[in-house]
Design an enzyme around this catalytic site. Sequence first.
Site, PDB file in Angstrom:
ATOM      1  CG  ASP A   1      48.652 -33.913  -6.927  1.00  0.00           C
ATOM      2  OD1 ASP A   1      48.379 -35.058  -6.552  1.00  0.00           O
ATOM      3  OD2 ASP A   1      49.709 -33.609  -7.500  1.00  0.00           O
TER       4      ASP A   1
ATOM      5  CD  GLU B   1      47.977 -36.695  -3.094  1.00  0.00           C
ATOM      6  OE1 GLU B   1      48.225 -37.858  -3.440  1.00  0.00           O
ATOM      7  OE2 GLU B   1      48.540 -35.717  -3.589  1.00  0.00           O
TER       8      GLU B   1
END
Length: 546
Positions: free
Chosen positions: A200, A242
Amino acid sequence: MDNQWYKTAVIYELYIKAFQDSSRDGRGDFAGLTSRLDYLKDLGIDCIWMLPTYPSPGRDDGYDVMDYNSINPEYGSLRDFIVFLDEAHKRGIKVLIELVLNHTSDRHPWFVEAKKGPQSKFHDYYVWSDTSDKYSKARVIFTDSEQSNWAWCAECQKYYWHRFYYHQPDLNFDNPAVREEMKKIISFWLDLGVDGFRADAVPYLFEREGTNCENLAETHDYLKELRKMIDDNYKDRVLLAEANQWPEDLLPYFGSGDEFHMAFNFPLMPRMFMALKQEHHGPIVDIINRMPKIPDSCQWVIFLRNHDELTLEMCTDEERDYMYSQYAYDAQMKINVGIRRRLAPLVENDRRKIELLYALLFTLPGSPVIYYGDEIGMGDNIYLGDRNGVRTPMQWDENKNSGFSDCKPSMLYAPVITDPEYNYNAVNVNAQLANPHSLLNFVKKMISARKLYNNSLIFGCGEIIFLYPENKKILVFIRRYKDDVVLCSFNLSDTPQPVAIDLKEYEGYEPIEIFGNTKFPSIGALPYLLTHSPYGCYLFYLKKHR
């Protein structure tokens, strides 16, 4: 890596809280998810990617981590997770979990101790300042809720740095102890048997004055360290980045094949919706032609929707305004720099458009992601706040709570969708399994088609060659892998469209329509003529005459 399974994988993203409740507390859990694995196996997916399942106060749906080495008790125990993992592997399904590198919850024990001041060994686990003027070139990401990247800590009389919510303080990756902690966390989960991580918010790990604090060289150096540690100690595990960045900024996240195995293709996603609304192939062709060549061992991951807003960060101001005007006519549909809607509502629940978008998803370069519930055309609830409107309970059947939970309806973590057009009584898995013409069965058919012939290699590993017919409402491209060739043609408009395609390079080849295994007339020297129905598509395997 010997086994590059991720290059041909179909990935299914799910929110465990929303998938299946086995404990009757109104929240999904691992026992519930395990009970639904046969559904996912039957769907044809190869890999599950789960939103965070760590202990968390739940202020950002688990991305505010309190403990990296455990399971949120709301979802079960670590043993429940291991049972789920084993059962998934028995069915040939890989499992990716979230790795939240950039920040923790402000209730993580590290931050609780860090607030006590420099005398705590955890103080330097976070980024502190006596002033909020540092790193002034860094943008604020959550523009709807945060005014600054700095928040005041009354306890130690300093500001702390956060790129997202104020209750998610950023970790200090200049501290070697933090870097080592993350390696230990990664090893813990890999030792349990997970197949990899979706990492993330990776562009923001380091901060440097005078920069926008994104995509820094120090970030890439550390990510290469993590990759080497994984490659040296674990077999066939993957890292998915990401990194919501422009194409040229995305390339370094692959390194020379020594950083991430995969990265999301954020710039492509909004342009599929743009092309559909404009009835013109330009947005898709232009952005893919702009994509840099990536190392052979790497892969793009492409998607139509996910758990976040339909992000418009990788759009120009003009493109963003256009997308808002076309897809977010109600101000409630907007959040941050994006649109909080599911796939079906975005396209007015037009089945033809949904099918066309899925056909694009499964044939453009990359490994496709299906977001849970979008395979049945679930609706959303834009009035739930934040991104919660696209995270409502999975709709399994027409019974109480859509078959998601046996609890009292008032106990559900979020209400099921009851708006007439998307009501769970009509839009659910059981109803669609029984209907051979349902959206669910169409998606299953698309996944099967992707695996026919050598299609999984063609679509997962092959090159894309755009053809440029005179009719710009038609998107045409060739996917080619070694000697295997697939011709893909899509009508982006709501009216029938003819197209003449120059295929003289394939003269003598016999097109076989993939869905029906139907032979079409052989390709000759003249342009090949097709007539498309509104939002129709053709997928042809081009068979060479012996």
